[in-house]
Design a protein around this motif. Structure first.
Motif, PDB file in Angstrom:
ATOM      1  N   VAL A 196       0.828  -1.215   0.000  1.00 56.61           N
ATOM      2  CA  VAL A 196       0.000   0.000   0.000  1.00 56.61           C
ATOM      3  C   VAL A 196       0.862   1.263   0.000  1.00 56.61           C
ATOM      4  CG1 VAL A 196      -1.789   1.264   1.285  1.00 56.61           C
ATOM      5  CG2 VAL A 196      -1.864  -1.226   1.185  1.00 56.61           C
ATOM      6  N   GLU A 197       2.077   1.149   0.485  1.00 57.95           N
ATOM      7  CA  GLU A 197       2.949   2.313   0.689  1.00 57.95           C
ATOM      8  C   GLU A 197       3.095   3.229  -0.521  1.00 57.95           C
ATOM      9  OE1 GLU A 197       6.831   2.811   3.504  1.00 57.95           O
ATOM     10  OE2 GLU A 197       6.848   1.201   2.018  1.00 57.95           O
ATOM     11  N   PRO A 198       3.210   2.710  -1.752  1.00 54.19           N
ATOM     12  CA  PRO A 198       3.348   3.619  -2.902  1.00 54.19           C
ATOM     13  C   PRO A 198       2.188   4.591  -3.076  1.00 54.19           C
ATOM     14  CG  PRO A 198       4.006   1.394  -3.502  1.00 54.19           C
ATOM     15  CD  PRO A 198       3.401   1.300  -2.142  1.00 54.19           C
ATOM     16  N   HIS A 199       1.004   4.233  -2.573  1.00 52.96           N
ATOM     17  CA  HIS A 199      -0.141   5.136  -2.692  1.00 52.96           C
ATOM     18  C   HIS A 199       0.085   6.418  -1.895  1.00 52.96           C
ATOM     19  CE1 HIS A 199      -2.773   1.278  -3.301  1.00 52.96           C
ATOM     20  NE2 HIS A 199      -1.919   1.487  -4.293  1.00 52.96           N
ATOM     21  N   ASP A 200       0.900   6.324  -0.840  1.00 53.69           N
ATOM     22  CA  ASP A 200       1.148   7.473   0.034  1.00 53.69           C
ATOM     23  C   ASP A 200       2.595   7.950  -0.050  1.00 53.69           C
ATOM     24  OD1 ASP A 200      -1.457   7.070   0.847  1.00 53.69           O
ATOM     25  OD2 ASP A 200      -0.924   6.058   2.710  1.00 53.69           O
ATOM     26  N   SER A 201       3.280   7.629  -1.128  1.00 52.79           N
ATOM     27  CA  SER A 201       4.715   7.878  -1.196  1.00 52.79           C
ATOM     28  C   SER A 201       5.038   9.327  -1.535  1.00 52.79           C
ATOM     29  CB  SER A 201       5.354   6.963  -2.243  1.00 52.79           C
ATOM     30  OG  SER A 201       4.888   7.311  -3.532  1.00 52.79           O
ATOM     31  N   ARG A 202       6.261   9.689  -1.210  1.00 50.46           N
ATOM     32  CA  ARG A 202       6.769  11.020  -1.544  1.00 50.46           C
ATOM     33  C   ARG A 202       6.771  11.228  -3.053  1.00 50.46           C
ATOM     34  NH1 ARG A 202      11.614  14.064   1.291  1.00 50.46           N
ATOM     35  NH2 ARG A 202      11.760  15.901  -0.056  1.00 50.46           N
ATOM     36  N   GLU A 203       7.186  10.197  -3.787  1.00 46.97           N
ATOM     37  CA  GLU A 203       7.270  10.311  -5.240  1.00 46.97           C
ATOM     38  C   GLU A 203       5.911  10.606  -5.850  1.00 46.97           C
ATOM     39  OE1 GLU A 203      10.626   8.337  -3.554  1.00 46.97           O
ATOM     40  OE2 GLU A 203       8.474   7.840  -3.441  1.00 46.97           O
ATOM     41  N   ARG A 204       4.879   9.948  -5.356  1.00 50.26           N
ATOM     42  CA  ARG A 204       3.545  10.172  -5.915  1.00 50.26           C
ATOM     43  C   ARG A 204       3.104  11.606  -5.688  1.00 50.26           C
ATOM     44  NH1 ARG A 204      -2.379   8.564  -3.786  1.00 50.26           N
ATOM     45  NH2 ARG A 204      -3.506   9.152  -5.650  1.00 50.26           N
ATOM     46  N   TYR A 205       3.276  12.107  -4.476  1.00 49.86           N
ATOM     47  CA  TYR A 205       2.775  13.443  -4.169  1.00 49.86           C
ATOM     48  C   TYR A 205       3.625  14.539  -4.800  1.00 49.86           C
ATOM     49  CZ  TYR A 205      -1.117  11.917  -1.425  1.00 49.86           C
ATOM     50  OH  TYR A 205      -2.322  11.364  -1.072  1.00 49.86           O
ATOM     51  N   GLU A 206       4.897  14.305  -4.920  1.00 54.61           N
ATOM     52  CA  GLU A 206       5.708  15.283  -5.644  1.00 54.61           C
ATOM     53  C   GLU A 206       5.325  15.311  -7.117  1.00 54.61           C
ATOM     54  OE1 GLU A 206       9.743  14.285  -4.730  1.00 54.61           O
ATOM     55  OE2 GLU A 206       9.785  15.639  -2.988  1.00 54.61           O
ATOM     56  N   GLY A 207       4.942  14.154  -7.651  1.00 55.10           N
ATOM     57  CA  GLY A 207       4.449  14.101  -9.024  1.00 55.10           C
ATOM     58  C   GLY A 207       3.149  14.858  -9.210  1.00 55.10           C
ATOM     59  N   LEU A 208       2.387  14.990  -8.129  1.00 59.69           N
ATOM     60  CA  LEU A 208       1.130  15.745  -8.182  1.00 59.69           C
ATOM     61  C   LEU A 208       1.353  17.252  -8.021  1.00 59.69           C
ATOM     62  CD1 LEU A 208      -1.064  13.395  -5.948  1.00 59.69           C
ATOM     63  CD2 LEU A 208      -1.265  13.696  -8.421  1.00 59.69           C
ATOM     64  N   GLY A 209       2.575  17.630  -7.680  1.00 61.86           N
ATOM     65  CA  GLY A 209       2.874  19.054  -7.511  1.00 61.86           C
ATOM     66  C   GLY A 209       3.018  19.492  -6.080  1.00 61.86           C
ATOM     67  N   VAL A 210       3.042  18.553  -5.140  1.00 64.04           N
ATOM     68  CA  VAL A 210       3.190  18.883  -3.726  1.00 64.04           C
ATOM     69  C   VAL A 210       4.670  18.918  -3.372  1.00 64.04           C
ATOM     70  CG1 VAL A 210       2.660  18.169  -1.365  1.00 64.04           C
ATOM     71  CG2 VAL A 210       0.991  17.774  -3.183  1.00 64.04           C
ATOM     72  N   LYS A 211       5.081  19.947  -2.652  1.00 64.24           N
ATOM     73  CA  LYS A 211       6.445  20.024  -2.152  1.00 64.24           C
ATOM     74  C   LYS A 211       6.499  19.280  -0.820  1.00 64.24           C
ATOM     75  CE  LYS A 211      10.095  23.353  -1.008  1.00 64.24           C
ATOM     76  NZ  LYS A 211      10.424  24.788  -0.913  1.00 64.24           N
ATOM     77  N   VAL A 212       7.107  18.089  -0.803  1.00 60.94           N
ATOM     78  CA  VAL A 212       7.147  17.241   0.383  1.00 60.94           C
ATOM     79  C   VAL A 212       8.459  17.486   1.126  1.00 60.94           C
ATOM     80  CG1 VAL A 212       7.034  14.888   1.263  1.00 60.94           C
ATOM     81  CG2 VAL A 212       5.730  15.515  -0.782  1.00 60.94           C
ATOM     82  N   MET A 213       8.346  17.767   2.423  1.00 60.78           N
ATOM     83  CA  MET A 213       9.519  18.088   3.232  1.00 60.78           C
ATOM     84  C   MET A 213       9.517  17.222   4.484  1.00 60.78           C
ATOM     85  SD  MET A 213       9.251  22.237   2.989  1.00 60.78           S
ATOM     86  CE  MET A 213      10.893  22.480   3.645  1.00 60.78           C
ATOM     87  N   ALA A 214      10.689  16.701   4.851  1.00 56.19           N
ATOM     88  CA  ALA A 214      10.849  15.920   6.072  1.00 56.19           C
ATOM     89  C   ALA A 214      11.410  16.810   7.162  1.00 56.19           C
ATOM     90  CB  ALA A 214      11.782  14.737   5.824  1.00 56.19           C
ATOM     91  N   GLY A 215      10.807  16.807   8.331  1.00 55.19           N
ATOM     92  CA  GLY A 215      11.313  17.617   9.431  1.00 55.19           C
ATOM     93  C   GLY A 215      10.244  17.965  10.435  1.00 55.19           C
ATOM     94  N   GLU A 216      10.657  18.642  11.480  1.00 51.84           N
ATOM     95  CA  GLU A 216       9.757  19.113  12.532  1.00 51.84           C
ATOM     96  C   GLU A 216       9.240  20.500  12.164  1.00 51.84           C
ATOM     97  OE1 GLU A 216       8.906  17.783  15.513  1.00 51.84           O
ATOM     98  OE2 GLU A 216      10.183  16.003  15.629  1.00 51.84           O
ATOM     99  N   ALA A 217       7.929  20.698  12.228  1.00 52.85           N
ATOM    100  CA  ALA A 217       7.330  21.988  11.892  1.00 52.85           C
ATOM    101  C   ALA A 217       6.898  22.708  13.161  1.00 52.85           C
ATOM    102  CB  ALA A 217       6.137  21.787  10.967  1.00 52.85           C
ATOM    103  N   ARG A 218       7.099  24.025  13.158  1.00 52.38           N
ATOM    104  CA  ARG A 218       6.670  24.862  14.280  1.00 52.38           C
ATOM    105  C   ARG A 218       6.259  26.219  13.743  1.00 52.38           C
ATOM    106  NH1 ARG A 218       7.417  25.030  19.814  1.00 52.38           N
ATOM    107  NH2 ARG A 218       7.373  27.115  20.749  1.00 52.38           N
ATOM    108  N   LEU A 219       5.098  26.712  14.198  1.00 47.26           N
ATOM    109  CA  LEU A 219       4.616  28.011  13.744  1.00 47.26           C
ATOM    110  C   LEU A 219       5.347  29.122  14.476  1.00 47.26           C
ATOM    111  CD1 LEU A 219       2.224  26.055  12.873  1.00 47.26           C
ATOM    112  CD2 LEU A 219       0.771  28.076  13.081  1.00 47.26           C
TER     113      LEU A 219
END
Length: 737
Positions: free
Chosen positions: A330-353
């Motif tokens: 199932v993992e490829p359905h939620d993969s970084r490659e898929r979403y970057e292909g859709l135009g989403v900028k995927v970033m790994a890290g801790e987010a804080r406002l």
């Protein structure tokens, strides 16, 4: 009787007398547009003769009607515009309406605040929290955007802790724009001399303005909120992104997908693994485990079908390999490659406002800052571990780390009898563990009806699960010989202990809100720990939204996706149109055996909410497919509006209940009643026929008896006999009885 009680009774009596006098005098009939129009000329003449008397009398009448929440304030506003014109009409009505509103709040406070605070403390605390959070702006928003009638706002605000002086000046300002619109409309009506005047640009414009006012007011409130934020924080002149989504679970992925689909610039930040709990520790692995456990159970049950096999041999490492294989598939359905292909900028890290428009991202390489017009928080939730003494001395299993097990536990103790506890407890019992399930409440599945919980309890008991209800966990202690541990529990006043090799905690989940910088920005949480958002999923910060498990109230994958659509669309297009999220037709399934599937209300909730309903029940023991399969346990139960076929909710217990529920969910979503479900062709023999059969049970209970009696007479007449009773008598003669 105290003096305060006496004063309340006197005030209540005076108000009751005023109401009775108002309606007995026929004043409610006089306050119609036709009457006011007919009497307008007389009022104008009277005003010309005694302007102070007319204006003063009008002021007093308006104050009294507003203070007592009597009907007719809108028409009086129109009359004021027609009589006094726009300028003086606005002045008189603005002050009269504000004074009357303040008196109405004072009356509500005097009569009802103390007793209602005791009975509805939670509901009033939410309003008081809004007042504490946004102060006068909270009331100003209600005044400017008339979602509720003004008299309702007067009464409700009177029950809060807001100072009456604050209530007065905020109401004076907040109601002014709306009052101006209606006074202007009344002024235009006052100039109407013929039917042709109805089409005058001024009159048409006035009523168009009345229709557009809520939309315009909402826009003004939005601008005001943004300016308040801008005073606290430095708003960027340009933005890197339209949306930054924090969290790559179900909600975050759907939000990113939708934003990218409409060509918005979106960044998705995830600190761990994309797919979140559903893919990695929740839905996918648990269903793979349930399937493996069901196979083992079916092998044991094979002799009942005439199939002779030996007892199943469970290779637990191979079972876990099957689970991890399902995750990888199932993992490829939620993969970084898929979403970057859709135009989403995927970033790994801790987010804080850092502020409402700046999100700091920290990873192994350092920290960077993103600017964004909107932030969607979809940080999910984690298993809740109770502060149980002795728990820190053992390695606790949760739905997060359970999937790293390498050895099947001999004795598994499950703490919590909700959906997760029941699903996992039954599965491990079927794989060969001795399972003890401890639930603090008096039934399993606390949100479901008692008869539903009883079905699951009976099956678990049949399969060897030791179910302990109304049992409270106290502490964890080691075994005397040091081999394993015990859970000390209390049932009533009696204490006992339960031995275990591994302890699985399944007592609920808590939202991931720590470390996001929300407290410093004033974003509050609810008592259950979820983020406080409104029904459009907007937080107190107008450009910060939340969806999924972090916002609640339903921590389900499909609920997260449902919310994600609303949060994203409202963020991107909220200035034009906002959508309130509805859970009326939200389905939920517990994947035990038998399955429990529900949409809408059940009997417990209908009773708690005081909703009248009619219950129709169909046993799956009567379903041909269930008989053929050898799985006849369970039933379908639907709740409808009394005497009507409109669905309020449906609960299904049985094999394949989750698949059968979709038809009821569609019916509730699209307003389809039981009559139409009965008229829908279902394939035979399938379990879906239970839906049609349930509709048939309802229809049989509502068959038109009078029409059927007339039809019986009609067919008897067609056969040549006068009445059914006469026909029966002739049959009796023939048989000699």
């Amino acid at each position: 009787m105290t003096d305060l009680t006496k004063r309340r009774l006197i005030l209540l009596s005076l108000i009751a007398l005023a109401f009775v006098a108002f309606f007995l005098s026929g004043a409610d009939q006089l306050l119609t547009l036709d009457n006011l129009k007919a009497e307008q000329a007389r009022f104008q003449a009277w005003l010309a003769e005694e302007p102070f008397t007319v204006a003063g009398g009008f002021f007093v009448i308006y104050v009294v009607m507003a203070a007592l929440s009597l009907p007719g304030a809108t028409l009086l506003t129109l009359l004021g515009g027609a009589l006094f014109g726009f300028g003086w009409g606005l002045v008189i009505i603005s002050f009269a309406s504000t004074l009357g509103a303040t008196l109405a709040a004072l009356i509500a406070r005097t009569l009802a605040r103390e007793p209602l605070e005791q009975r509805f403390a939670i509901q009033l605390e939410r309003i008081n929290a809004g007042i504490r959070r946004e102060g006068a702006f909270y009331l100003f928003t209600l005044r400017l955007i008339p979602l509720f009638p003004f008299f309702v706002i007067n009464l409700v605000m009177g029950l809060t802790r807001m100072r009456l002086t604050t209530f007065y000046w905020v109401s004076q300002l907040g109601m002014l724009p709306g009052t101006a619109v209606y006074v202007n409309a009344g002024r235009e009506l006052g100039h109407l001399e013929s039917l042709a005047g109805i089409l005058s640009p001024g009159l048409i414009g006035s009523f168009v303005l009345i229709g557009l006012f809520p939309w315009l007011a909402r826009a003004l409130v939005s601008i005001a909120r943004r300016r308040r934020l801008a005073r606290r924080f430095a708003r960027p002149r340009r933005f890197d992104h339209d949306i930054v989504v924090i969290g790559g679970g179900s909600a975050g992925l759907v939000a990113s997908y939708i934003a990218a689909a409409v060509k918005a610039r979106v960044a998705l930040v995830e600190r761990d693994r994309l797919g979140g709990d559903c893919l990695n520790t929740g839905c996918v692995p648990s269903k793979a485990l349930i399937r493996a456990a069901r196979v083992a159970h079916e092998i044991r049950e094979a002799p009942r079908y005439g199939i002779q096999v030996g007892a199943p041999s469970v290779d637990f490492p191979a079972v876990m390999a099957h689970i991890h294989g399902a995750i990888r598939e199932v993992e490829p359905h939620d993969s970084r490659e898929r979403y970057e292909g859709l135009g989403v900028k995927v970033m790994a890290g801790e987010a804080r406002l850092a502020d409402p428009w700046r999100v700091g991202i920290r990873d192994a390489t350092g920290e960077r800052l993103l600017t964004t017009r909107h932030v969607i928080i979809a940080s999910g939730a984690r298993p809740r571990v109770p502060p149980l003494p002795g728990l820190e001395a053992i390695e606790v299993l949760t739905s997060d780390n359970l999937w790293q097990l390498e050895v099947l536990p001999g004795r598994l103790l499950v703490l919590g009898g909700g959906p997760i506890g029941c699903e996992l407890g039954q599965s491990f019992a079927r794989l060969g563990s001795h399972v003890t399930l401890v639930e603090m409440g008096d039934q399993l599945l606390p949100r479901e009806d008692r008869d539903v919980a009883a079905e699951i309890e009976a099956r678990l008991d049949e399969e060897g699960v030791d179910v302990r209800l109304a049992t409270r966990a106290l502490r964890v202690v080691p075994e005397p010989d040091g081999a394993g541990h015990r859970l000390v529990v209390a049932s009533g006043e009696t204490e006992s202990s339960l031995s275990f090799d591994r302890l699985l905690v399944a007592v609920g989940r808590q939202a991931n809100v720590e470390g996001l910088g929300l407290e410093a920005l004033g974003v509050e949480t609810r008592p259950d720990g979820t983020l406080a958002v409104d029904d459009t999923l907007q937080s107190v910060l107008p450009n910060v939204w939340a969806c999924g498990d972090v916002s609640g109230p339903y921590q389900l994958t499909h609920a997260s996706a449902h919310q994600a659509w609303h949060a994203t669309v409202n963020a991107l297009f909220g200035e034009l149109k906002r959508f309130r999220v509805s859970y009326r037709a939200l389905p939920a399934v517990t994947f035990s055996d038998p399955e429990v599937a529900r949409v809408g209300l059940n009997e417990r909730e209908a009773l708690e909410q005081g909703i009248a309903c009619e219950v129709t029940r169909y046993s799956l023991a009567d379903l041909d497919r269930a008989i053929a399969d050898g799985h006849r346990e369970g039933y379908v139960k639907v709740l409808t509006v009394p005497g009507k076929d409109r669905l309020l909710g449906a609960t299904i217990v049985g094999q394949g209940a989750g698949e059968m529920l979709a038809e009821f969910t569609l019916a509730m979503t699209r307003g389809i009643g039981l009559n139409k479900l009965l008229g829908t062709i279902h394939p035979y023999p399938t379990r879906s026929e239970a839906v049609k059969a349930t509709a048939g049970v309802w229809k049989n209970a509502h068959k038109p008896e009078r029409v059927l009696r007339w039809l019986e007479r009609y067919f008897a007449w067609r056969r040549g006999r006068a009445t059914p009773s006469r026909e029966s008598a002739e049959v009796s003669k023939t048989t000699g009885s």
